[in-house]
Design a protein around this motif. Structure first.
Motif, PDB file in Angstrom:
ATOM      1  N   VAL A  54      -7.492  28.078 -14.173  1.00  0.00           N
ATOM      2  CA  VAL A  54      -7.762  26.632 -13.646  1.00  0.00           C
ATOM      3  C   VAL A  54      -8.473  27.024 -12.177  1.00  0.00           C
ATOM      4  CG1 VAL A  54      -5.808  25.512 -15.017  1.00  0.00           C
ATOM      5  CG2 VAL A  54      -5.483  26.738 -12.634  1.00  0.00           C
ATOM      6  N   GLY A  55      -8.886  28.137 -12.090  1.00  0.00           N
ATOM      7  CA  GLY A  55      -9.664  28.291 -10.681  1.00  0.00           C
ATOM      8  C   GLY A  55      -8.741  28.997  -9.925  1.00  0.00           C
ATOM      9  N   GLY A  56      -9.358  29.516  -8.504  1.00  0.00           N
ATOM     10  CA  GLY A  56      -8.399  30.253  -7.631  1.00  0.00           C
ATOM     11  C   GLY A  56      -8.329  31.490  -7.927  1.00  0.00           C
ATOM     12  N   ASN A  57      -7.907  32.374  -6.821  1.00  0.00           N
ATOM     13  CA  ASN A  57      -7.866  33.769  -7.070  1.00  0.00           C
ATOM     14  C   ASN A  57      -9.123  34.820  -7.807  1.00  0.00           C
ATOM     15  OD1 ASN A  57      -5.408  34.005  -6.050  1.00  0.00           O
ATOM     16  ND2 ASN A  57      -4.171  33.636  -7.872  1.00  0.00           N
ATOM     17  N   TYR A  74     -13.511  22.656 -19.751  1.00  0.00           N
ATOM     18  CA  TYR A  74     -11.903  22.629 -20.064  1.00  0.00           C
ATOM     19  C   TYR A  74     -11.671  21.977 -21.443  1.00  0.00           C
ATOM     20  CZ  TYR A  74     -10.168  24.516 -16.018  1.00  0.00           C
ATOM     21  OH  TYR A  74     -10.248  25.350 -14.788  1.00  0.00           O
ATOM     22  N   VAL A  75     -13.083  21.020 -21.814  1.00  0.00           N
ATOM     23  CA  VAL A  75     -13.029  20.467 -22.966  1.00  0.00           C
ATOM     24  C   VAL A  75     -13.262  21.458 -24.162  1.00  0.00           C
ATOM     25  CG1 VAL A  75     -14.273  19.005 -24.372  1.00  0.00           C
ATOM     26  CG2 VAL A  75     -13.600  18.290 -21.977  1.00  0.00           C
ATOM     27  N   LYS A  76     -14.342  22.401 -23.720  1.00  0.00           N
ATOM     28  CA  LYS A  76     -14.734  23.456 -24.765  1.00  0.00           C
ATOM     29  C   LYS A  76     -13.767  24.509 -24.633  1.00  0.00           C
ATOM     30  CE  LYS A  76     -19.473  22.031 -24.830  1.00  0.00           C
ATOM     31  NZ  LYS A  76     -20.988  22.172 -24.470  1.00  0.00           N
ATOM     32  N   SER A  77     -12.909  24.529 -23.528  1.00  0.00           N
ATOM     33  CA  SER A  77     -11.827  25.722 -23.586  1.00  0.00           C
ATOM     34  C   SER A  77     -12.666  26.998 -23.266  1.00  0.00           C
ATOM     35  CB  SER A  77     -10.864  25.954 -24.883  1.00  0.00           C
ATOM     36  OG  SER A  77     -10.127  26.983 -24.623  1.00  0.00           O
TER      37      SER A  77
END
Length: 123
Positions: A54-57, A74-77
């Motif tokens: 999800v983002g970060g690090n 995220y829709v396409k994972s």
């Protein structure tokens, strides 16, 4: 269990760009670490970059020097690695990988791997 399918490799001239894709399915958690590694014949797998689902690090290998960046759909994972200003020394098979939260640059930390996608940069 997580399944990864990586794609997007190809042949490009030096200075060109490619976008690698990592399609993830299964029990992907928000804090899973998603990494990219690369490998050339006769050499060990080399760390390229890592980020959380999800983002970060987010961390990049020194040789990236601002040329690569993550993006997500995220829709396409799918997580993407945008690669710009490619150099002949970037030629390798690139692998997407997933690990528990906090994983870094050691390939041994990663439990799940894609099948690899070939990137070839001509001079």
């Amino acid at each position: 269990q997580i399944q990864l399918v990586d794609s997007g490799g190809g042949l490009v001239q030096a200075g060109g760009s490619l976008r690698l894709a990592c399609l993830a399915s299964g029990r992907v958690l928000s804090n899973h670490a998603m990494g990219w590694f690369r490998q050339t014949p006769g050499k060990e797998r080399e760390f390229v970059a890592v980020t959380n689902w999800v983002g970060g690090n987010t961390k990049y290998a020194d040789f990236v020097k601002g040329r690569f960046a993550f993006s997500r759909d995220y829709v396409k994972s799918t997580i993407y690695l945008e690669m710009n200003d490619l150099k002949p020394e970037d030629t390798a098979v690139y692998y997407c990988a997933a690990a528990r939260a906090g994983a870094g640059s050691a390939s041994g930390e990663y439990l799940y791997w894609g099948q690899g996608t070939q990137v070839t940069v001509s001079s």
